[in-house]
Design a protein around this motif. Structure first.
Motif, PDB file in Angstrom:
ATOM      1  N   TYR A  31       0.812  -1.222   0.000  1.00 35.94           N
ATOM      2  CA  TYR A  31       0.000   0.000   0.000  1.00 35.94           C
ATOM      3  C   TYR A  31       0.845   1.271   0.000  1.00 35.94           C
ATOM      4  N   GLY A  32       2.119   1.143  -0.342  1.00 36.36           N
ATOM      5  CA  GLY A  32       2.948   2.325  -0.527  1.00 36.36           C
ATOM      6  C   GLY A  32       3.281   3.077   0.744  1.00 36.36           C
ATOM      7  N   LEU A  33       3.307   2.391   1.873  1.00 35.36           N
ATOM      8  CA  LEU A  33       3.676   3.022   3.138  1.00 35.36           C
ATOM      9  C   LEU A  33       5.199   2.944   3.263  1.00 35.36           C
ATOM     10  N   GLU A  34       5.862   3.780   2.488  1.00 35.59           N
ATOM     11  CA  GLU A  34       7.311   3.673   2.309  1.00 35.59           C
ATOM     12  C   GLU A  34       8.089   3.811   3.612  1.00 35.59           C
ATOM     13  N   ALA A  35       7.775   4.813   4.411  1.00 34.64           N
ATOM     14  CA  ALA A  35       8.516   5.019   5.658  1.00 34.64           C
ATOM     15  C   ALA A  35       8.309   3.837   6.604  1.00 34.64           C
TER      16      ALA A  35
END
Length: 159
Positions: A31-35
């Motif tokens: 889901y693109g929660l990079e951090a």
């Protein structure tokens, strides 16, 4: 609580915390929660994706390279996929641990039909960090199969 029971409870808590890291990895990446994904790793961690054929596909070392990988990875809603982790075998030794598990990545076609993109295993080394969290020092993803529909050469943004 006696000392023996306290040690057993502590070991169970460590194992649950390690499993949470293994599972958080897929949730964050899909889901693109990079951090949050980069936070699953130590600042100097090594992440490697290997393919049975033709060999190593990606090596990222350190937070900057991990962040670049996460930024380039496919994610919802542009591309729906799920990383599943199964059958983790965890061995804890003090503030270090290893975990071997199987994975499968399920993807959706443009029409929304599911298919298995790839499967393989993870080979992990983790450590308990100063804040008490367990993080990957090294994660090796060994891809054992890749969907026929995705036989183009793998790249860091599609693995």
């Amino acid at each position: 609580m006696d000392e023996h029971l306290a040690a057993r409870v502590s070991a169970l808590e460590d194992e649950r915390a390690i499993l949470a890291t293994l599972y958080r990895y897929g949730h964050a990446l899909d889901y693109g929660l990079e951090a949050e994904w980069v936070g699953c790793f130590t600042p100097d961690a090594r992440y490697e994706i290997r393919s049975r054929v033709p060999g190593t596909v990606l090596v990222a070392h350190g937070a900057a390279e991990l962040a670049a990988f996460a930024a380039g990875h496919t994610r919802a809603p542009a591309r729906f996929h799920k990383h599943f982790t199964a059958d983790p075998v965890v061995a804890i030794d003090g503030d270090g641990a290893t975990a071997d598990s199987f994975y499968a990545r399920l993807d959706a076609t443009a029409e929304g039909a599911p298919y298995i993109f790839s499967f393989g295993r993870y080979r992990d080394r983790l450590c308990r960090c100063a804040d008490g969290a367990w993080r990957f020092e090294e994660r090796i993803a060994e891809s054992e199969a890749l969907s026929v529909r995705d036989r183009t050469p793998p790249s860091p943004s599609t693995t």
